[in-house]
Design a protein around this motif. Structure first.
Motif, PDB file in Angstrom:
ATOM      1  N   UNK B 151      -2.070  32.287  42.554  1.00 20.78           N
ATOM      2  CA  UNK B 151      -1.304  32.761  41.646  1.00 20.78           C
ATOM      3  C   UNK B 151       0.143  32.913  42.100  1.00 20.78           C
ATOM      4  N   UNK B 152       1.014  32.639  40.993  1.00 20.16           N
ATOM      5  CA  UNK B 152       2.415  32.805  41.177  1.00 20.16           C
ATOM      6  C   UNK B 152       3.126  34.103  40.692  1.00 20.16           C
ATOM      7  N   UNK B 205      14.600  32.728  43.516  1.00 17.45           N
ATOM      8  CA  UNK B 205      14.990  32.097  42.193  1.00 17.45           C
ATOM      9  C   UNK B 205      16.303  32.072  42.148  1.00 17.45           C
ATOM     10  N   UNK B 206      17.060  30.945  42.475  1.00 17.64           N
ATOM     11  CA  UNK B 206      18.612  30.940  42.194  1.00 17.64           C
ATOM     12  C   UNK B 206      18.894  29.713  41.167  1.00 17.64           C
ATOM     13  N   UNK B 212      12.964  26.095  39.930  1.00 16.17           N
ATOM     14  CA  UNK B 212      12.487  26.463  41.234  1.00 16.17           C
ATOM     15  C   UNK B 212      10.817  26.523  41.264  1.00 16.17           C
ATOM     16  N   UNK B 213      10.073  26.780  40.227  1.00 17.52           N
ATOM     17  CA  UNK B 213       8.549  26.865  40.519  1.00 17.52           C
ATOM     18  C   UNK B 213       8.122  25.382  40.371  1.00 17.52           C
ATOM     19  N   UNK B 214       8.773  24.352  39.864  1.00 13.94           N
ATOM     20  CA  UNK B 214       8.397  23.296  39.968  1.00 13.94           C
ATOM     21  C   UNK B 214       8.766  22.505  41.254  1.00 13.94           C
ATOM     22  N   UNK B 224       1.823  23.262  38.966  1.00 17.62           N
ATOM     23  CA  UNK B 224       2.157  24.377  38.585  1.00 17.62           C
ATOM     24  C   UNK B 224       1.936  24.782  37.092  1.00 17.62           C
ATOM     25  N   UNK B 225       1.259  25.857  36.462  1.00 22.82           N
ATOM     26  CA  UNK B 225       1.535  26.143  35.303  1.00 22.82           C
ATOM     27  C   UNK B 225       2.299  27.775  35.178  1.00 22.82           C
ATOM     28  N   UNK B 226       3.356  27.450  34.409  1.00 21.03           N
ATOM     29  CA  UNK B 226       4.056  28.954  34.032  1.00 21.03           C
ATOM     30  C   UNK B 226       3.501  29.422  32.778  1.00 21.03           C
TER      31      UNK B 226
END
Lengths: 304, 304
Positions: B151-152, B205-206, B212-214, B224-226
């Motif tokens: 999980x993110x 997360x800048x 940044x997630x990708x 990744x799925x947001x």
């Protein structure tokens, strides 16, 4: 007081940690477990620290060399560095810069570990910083440790880079050993490692022999007399060895030789030239060819 | 490929030491005896990374905070930093910058150890770099460690700073929590220290949640799925919570929250919001309010 002096006064209020050395030295010393890390950082700015016409590979070399020289002056082994780079807008310029930087880093076994790359707005001067980390193998000679009676030595002649810069200002295509001294300074890492167990005080000469010797004396609470200014054959061939030529060489910056204080009973363990001695008191005295000489108005490169 | 991407490709050829992490992370990791040092450096440029009208104390704060945030993302305790500063030609501006920098450093127990101060030629943009050193107390979560099924999470809402910047662009005198989020980001050092023993991957997360997630997914070789974009009440009060507002918040930079991957069996040991999950494959998918949404053309702040 210059803008930089005023800023440094404020910085010292922030830099109260013992590792910061009161910002009196060129380096910080951070104890990590049983290891003493030497930290240093130098910024170069186009038009301030180098000529806009200098080849980018030489500028990259020099940025690495000036940081390595600060490590050398503390007898430290290079462990790694971080580069802060402002893209120039010219890919081939940037690539050549990196080539010269990489050459100096690999020559001195300094890994590049990271950093940050940014764009500058159009019209801004190029600028670049390198932060270097080294490991001290033994005692770390500071600027502050010279003792009355110590002899002052330097690992090589002074003034070559200054004349090289003058030659380039007159003709951007100038070449030869003096131009090389300006563009490709050699950090004295091997000498620094051999000297650091013995030197009471050590620093690299970046701003000129006279001003850097007087800084060492001031930091050590002593007076210093410079009684010999070593010139290279290449410099003498261009400028001669008159009193004026000797003074000019001792005012010039960018030498990057090591300047160190040894007790009179010790012989330097590396090739070095005696240039003077420390005594009780304060201030700088200058003796050339046996005669006391009034100090020039400008002792060297004054930042800010 | 942008100029920065081309330059980074060349840099990676130089940065072959394992401590450099192939320049894939925001930090380098240097083993010194039994201690793992975390090294990071960030440069800020006037007109690029901040508005020319931003108060100098806030710029100083932010330079410290963005570096501290990189340490936080690796669970590191700040040990010290070096400042490279280009004097602005305005003493009171410089003093205010140092005041804000010092405030952030002392708030987070980060000693200032040294650096370099230079003059820039007239007309150049202001710029400043900070190089920070931290000590990792345990495992160091990289970008590369996420696993399929993880999980993110993120430690706070996104987009506040981006809206704050928009408000300031419209009116330099704007104020309030969104402007504060832009000017005075809070590095999540305590959260990072608690998360680092558990997170498979972590970064700050800048540049925006989506990009940044990708990057984390790509570095980990995963998709990744947001599926949730957390907004603050302050942002919703200004922008609402429409799909467009959510996408804009996830594209905005300067959040400085921690983004981390945890196995589904673990509950985060700090306050955090689930925002998605990793799976086999590659690429980024976006789900808002239960509906799959095409990716926007721009995922976030792209350097260079």
């Amino acid at each position: 007081m210059s803008a930089e002096s005023r800023f440094l006064t404020l910085l010292r209020l922030l830099a109260s940690d013992p590792a910061a050395q009161g910002l009196q030295d060129d380096v910080a010393i951070l104890q990590v477990g049983g290891t003493r890390l030497i930290l240093t950082s130098d910024t170069m700015v186009e038009g301030v620290h180098h000529l806009p016409t200098d080849p980018p590979a030489d500028i990259g070399w020099k940025l690495a060399a000036v940081n390595l020289s600060d490590l050398a002056a503390k007898g430290a082994r290079p462990m790694g560095c971080l580069l802060n780079y402002a893209l120039s807008g010219d890919d081939s310029w940037d690539a050549a810069f990196l080539e010269g930087l990489g050459e100096a880093l690999s020559r001195h076994a300094m890994p590049l570990l990271g950093g940050d790359t940014v764009q500058m707005p159009a019209g801004s001067a190029r600028s670049y910083s390198l932060t270097a980390i080294g490991e001290a193998s033994g005692p770390v000679p500071l600027r502050t440790g010279a003792q009355a009676g110590d002899r002052l030595y330097i690992t090589g002649p002074v003034g070559d880079a200054g004349v090289g810069l003058d030659l380039l200002r007159a003709d951007a295509r100038a070449s030869g050993p003096l131009v090389d001294a300006y563009r490709r300074p050699k950090p004295r890492l091997a000498e620094g490692a051999l000297l650091s167990p013995h030197a009471h005080a050590m620093m690299d000469v970046s701003d000129g022999l006279l001003i850097d010797a007087s800084r060492m004396a001031q930091a050590s609470g002593l007076a210093v007399t410079i009684d010999h200014i070593p010139l290279s054959p290449a410099l003498e061939a261009v400028r001669g060895a008159s009193t004026a030529a000797q003074i000019a060489a001792a005012q010039a910056g960018d030498d990057y030789e090591l300047l160190f204080a040894l007790p009179p009973t010790l012989k330097p363990p590396v090739r070095a030239i005696p240039v003077g001695y420390f005594s009780e008191g304060s201030g700088l005295s200058l003796v050339i060819d046996g005669a006391a000489i009034p100090l020039p108005a400008r002792l060297g490169w004054e930042h800010g």
